[in-house]
Design an enzyme around this catalytic site. Structure first.
Site, PDB file in Angstrom:
ATOM      1  N   SER A   1       6.539   2.495   5.354  1.00 33.43           N
ATOM      2  CA  SER A   1       6.098   2.708   6.747  1.00 33.43           C
ATOM      3  C   SER A   1       7.311   2.795   7.660  1.00 33.43           C
ATOM      4  O   SER A   1       8.382   2.248   7.339  1.00 33.43           O
ATOM      5  CB  SER A   1       5.217   1.529   7.158  1.00 33.43           C
ATOM      6  OG  SER A   1       5.045   1.503   8.552  1.00 33.43           O
TER       7      SER A   1
ATOM      8  N   TYR B   1       4.208  -7.684   7.538  1.00 30.96           N
ATOM      9  CA  TYR B   1       4.037  -6.242   7.323  1.00 30.96           C
ATOM     10  C   TYR B   1       5.401  -5.565   7.405  1.00 30.96           C
ATOM     11  O   TYR B   1       5.818  -4.871   6.474  1.00 30.96           O
ATOM     12  CB  TYR B   1       3.056  -5.641   8.341  1.00 30.96           C
ATOM     13  CG  TYR B   1       2.722  -4.199   8.007  1.00 30.96           C
ATOM     14  CD1 TYR B   1       1.880  -3.899   6.949  1.00 30.96           C
ATOM     15  CD2 TYR B   1       3.299  -3.145   8.710  1.00 30.96           C
ATOM     16  CE1 TYR B   1       1.599  -2.580   6.601  1.00 30.96           C
ATOM     17  CE2 TYR B   1       3.029  -1.832   8.373  1.00 30.96           C
ATOM     18  CZ  TYR B   1       2.174  -1.551   7.321  1.00 30.96           C
ATOM     19  OH  TYR B   1       1.905  -0.240   6.969  1.00 30.96           O
TER      20      TYR B   1
HETATM   21  N1  NAP Z   1      -2.707   3.735   8.205  1.00 28.59           N
HETATM   22  C1  NAP Z   1      -1.498   3.666   8.741  1.00 28.59           C
HETATM   23  O1  NAP Z   1      -1.326   3.712   9.977  1.00 28.59           O
HETATM   24  C2  NAP Z   1      -0.281   3.580   7.854  1.00 28.59           C
HETATM   25  C3  NAP Z   1       0.963   3.916   8.403  1.00 28.59           C
HETATM   26  C4  NAP Z   1       2.111   3.832   7.612  1.00 28.59           C
HETATM   27  C5  NAP Z   1       1.998   3.416   6.290  1.00 28.59           C
HETATM   28  N2  NAP Z   1       0.768   3.099   5.782  1.00 28.59           N
HETATM   29  C6  NAP Z   1       0.722   2.624   4.409  1.00 28.59           C
HETATM   30  O2  NAP Z   1      -0.062   3.507   3.624  1.00 28.59           O
HETATM   31  C7  NAP Z   1      -0.715   2.770   2.585  1.00 28.59           C
HETATM   32  C8  NAP Z   1      -2.212   3.112   2.599  1.00 28.59           C
HETATM   33  O3  NAP Z   1      -2.727   2.689   3.845  1.00 28.59           O
HETATM   34  P1  NAP Z   1      -4.178   3.092   4.361  1.00 28.59           P
HETATM   35  O4  NAP Z   1      -4.039   3.333   5.802  1.00 28.59           O
HETATM   36  O5  NAP Z   1      -4.760   4.135   3.488  1.00 28.59           O
HETATM   37  O6  NAP Z   1      -4.917   1.687   4.151  1.00 28.59           O
HETATM   38  P2  NAP Z   1      -6.451   1.356   3.802  1.00 28.59           P
HETATM   39  O7  NAP Z   1      -7.340   2.415   4.304  1.00 28.59           O
HETATM   40  O8  NAP Z   1      -6.648  -0.026   4.279  1.00 28.59           O
HETATM   41  O9  NAP Z   1      -6.470   1.390   2.198  1.00 28.59           O
HETATM   42  C9  NAP Z   1      -5.721   0.457   1.473  1.00 28.59           C
HETATM   43  C10 NAP Z   1      -6.027   0.588   0.001  1.00 28.59           C
HETATM   44  O10 NAP Z   1      -5.265  -0.422  -0.670  1.00 28.59           O
HETATM   45  C11 NAP Z   1      -6.128  -1.063  -1.604  1.00 28.59           C
HETATM   46  N3  NAP Z   1      -5.709  -2.439  -1.824  1.00 28.59           N
HETATM   47  C12 NAP Z   1      -5.511  -3.409  -0.895  1.00 28.59           C
HETATM   48  N4  NAP Z   1      -5.220  -4.565  -1.497  1.00 28.59           N
HETATM   49  C13 NAP Z   1      -5.231  -4.323  -2.833  1.00 28.59           C
HETATM   50  C14 NAP Z   1      -5.018  -5.129  -3.974  1.00 28.59           C
HETATM   51  N5  NAP Z   1      -4.723  -6.433  -3.865  1.00 28.59           N
HETATM   52  N6  NAP Z   1      -5.123  -4.552  -5.196  1.00 28.59           N
HETATM   53  C15 NAP Z   1      -5.431  -3.242  -5.324  1.00 28.59           C
HETATM   54  N7  NAP Z   1      -5.635  -2.430  -4.276  1.00 28.59           N
HETATM   55  C16 NAP Z   1      -5.547  -2.967  -3.043  1.00 28.59           C
HETATM   56  C17 NAP Z   1      -7.512  -1.018  -0.939  1.00 28.59           C
HETATM   57  O11 NAP Z   1      -8.525  -1.101  -1.918  1.00 28.59           O
HETATM   58  P3  NAP Z   1      -9.390  -2.438  -2.210  1.00 28.59           P
HETATM   59  O12 NAP Z   1      -9.548  -3.155  -0.905  1.00 28.59           O
HETATM   60  O13 NAP Z   1     -10.642  -1.904  -2.797  1.00 28.59           O
HETATM   61  O14 NAP Z   1      -8.577  -3.204  -3.190  1.00 28.59           O
HETATM   62  C18 NAP Z   1      -7.498   0.371  -0.319  1.00 28.59           C
HETATM   63  O15 NAP Z   1      -7.948   1.316  -1.242  1.00 28.59           O
HETATM   64  C19 NAP Z   1      -0.433   1.285   2.865  1.00 28.59           C
HETATM   65  O16 NAP Z   1       0.617   0.842   2.056  1.00 28.59           O
HETATM   66  C20 NAP Z   1       0.005   1.281   4.311  1.00 28.59           C
HETATM   67  O17 NAP Z   1       0.872   0.206   4.604  1.00 28.59           O
HETATM   68  C21 NAP Z   1      -0.379   3.184   6.529  1.00 28.59           C
END
Ligand code: NAP
Length: 249
Positions: free
Chosen positions: A144, A157
């Site tokens: 990120s 985070y």
């Molecule tokens: N959205 C943003 O603004 C943003 C910006 C920059 C970077 N990112 C990064 O991009 C990545 C994806 O983010 P997103 O926005 O798609 O988040 P999201 O919609 O909350 O999805 C997160 C995913 O991670 C899985 N997960 C969480 N804990 C887990 C665990 N203990 N074991 C296995 N799977 C797990 C969740 O599945 P389950 O809950 O079913 O396990 C879910 O499928 C993250 O690393 C985030 O930090 C996001």
């Protein structure tokens, strides 16, 4: 629809190109879910991992494993998956959580490190060796733009993403001459449940984020670091500088 699984042949269109074997970790929601759907739609073979079941339609080319990346037996189970399913050509680590700080509940902050950082480290531990043996492969980690700054609101985070970025980028240099690529992806806000802030400037849609990831996956020479959008990176750097200044006075 792509015909057989093999290494991509650049310059061919989707109909002619070989399907890839891709592992997406953290794909029951958000970016990982949309990426999985995009890969399946063009005929790639995908294995997904998350704690929840796969929320999409069943597909012959898709296998889901309900696993927690923080579980004690995660490495062992992942080794079994790779042995059973075959070594992935591309691994995309999307699993991530972000929790606001509650000083009475610091265990929650520890869990953020376990998912964002140690889950990625464990996934690389299992999936990198077969790539090195094959002399080819690509590991993509979703870090990120938050990796540069301090955050009193969500300390774990930013700190977990900082460590993730430095680890992936150092590893990218370590394997540079071994035919294997590692890409550290630094998005700003993406419109998923993860983006909790009230103010979310320059936010990407999930589809825009997936467009970027598909370009990274398909790149003939994958980049080691992708920072996007750049104006957001500049804004984050400015805010980080102010925060660092505050630390000094
Ligand atoms: N959205 C943003 O603004 C943003 C910006 C920059 C970077 N990112 C990064 O991009 C990545 C994806 O983010 P997103 O926005 O798609 O988040 P999201 O919609 O909350 O999805 C997160 C995913 O991670 C899985 N997960 C969480 N804990 C887990 C665990 N203990 N074991 C296995 N799977 C797990 C969740 O599945 P389950 O809950 O079913 O396990 C879910 O499928 C993250 O690393 C985030 O930090 C996001």
């Amino acid at each position: 629809m792509r015909a057989a699984v093999g290494w991509p042949m650049w310059g061919l269109d989707d109909q002619e190109a070989m399907a890839m074997r891709v592992m997406v970790v953290g794909n029951s929601d958000g970016i990982g879910r949309a990426l999985t759907q995009r890969l399946l739609a063009r005929g790639d073979e995908v294995v997904g991992i998350s704690r929840s079941p796969w929320p999409g339609e069943e597909a012959e080319a898709y296998t889901h494993f309900q696993l927690d990346v923080t579980a004690d037996d995660y490495v062992e189970r992942l080794v079994d998956i790779v042995a059973q399913w075959g070594a992935p050509q591309v691994v995309v680590y999307c699993a991530g959580i972000g929790e606001l700080l509650v000083l009475e509940e610091l265990a929650v902050q520890r869990r953020v490190f376990e998912v964002n950082l140690m889950g990625a480290v464990a996934t690389l531990e299992v999936t990198l060796p077969p790539m090195l043996s094959a002399g080819q492969g690509h590991f993509v980690g979703l870090s990120s733009l938050a990796d540069t700054g301090l955050s009193p609101q969500a300390p774990s985070y930013n700190a977990s993403k900082a460590a993730m970025s430095r680890y992936l980028e150092s590893m990218a240099l370590a394997v540079a001459d071994k035919g294997v690529s590692i890409t550290n992806v630094r998005f700003g806000f993406v419109d998923t449940k993860m983006a909790k802030s009230d103010v979310r400037p320059m936010m990407f849609t999930v589809e825009q984020a997936v467009d970027r990831l598909m370009k990274i996956i398909d790149a003939r020479r994958p980049p080691r670091r992708v920072t996007t959008p750049l104006p957001m990176a500049a804004l984050v750097s400015l805010l980080s500088a102010l925060m660092w200044l505050k630390l000094m006075i």
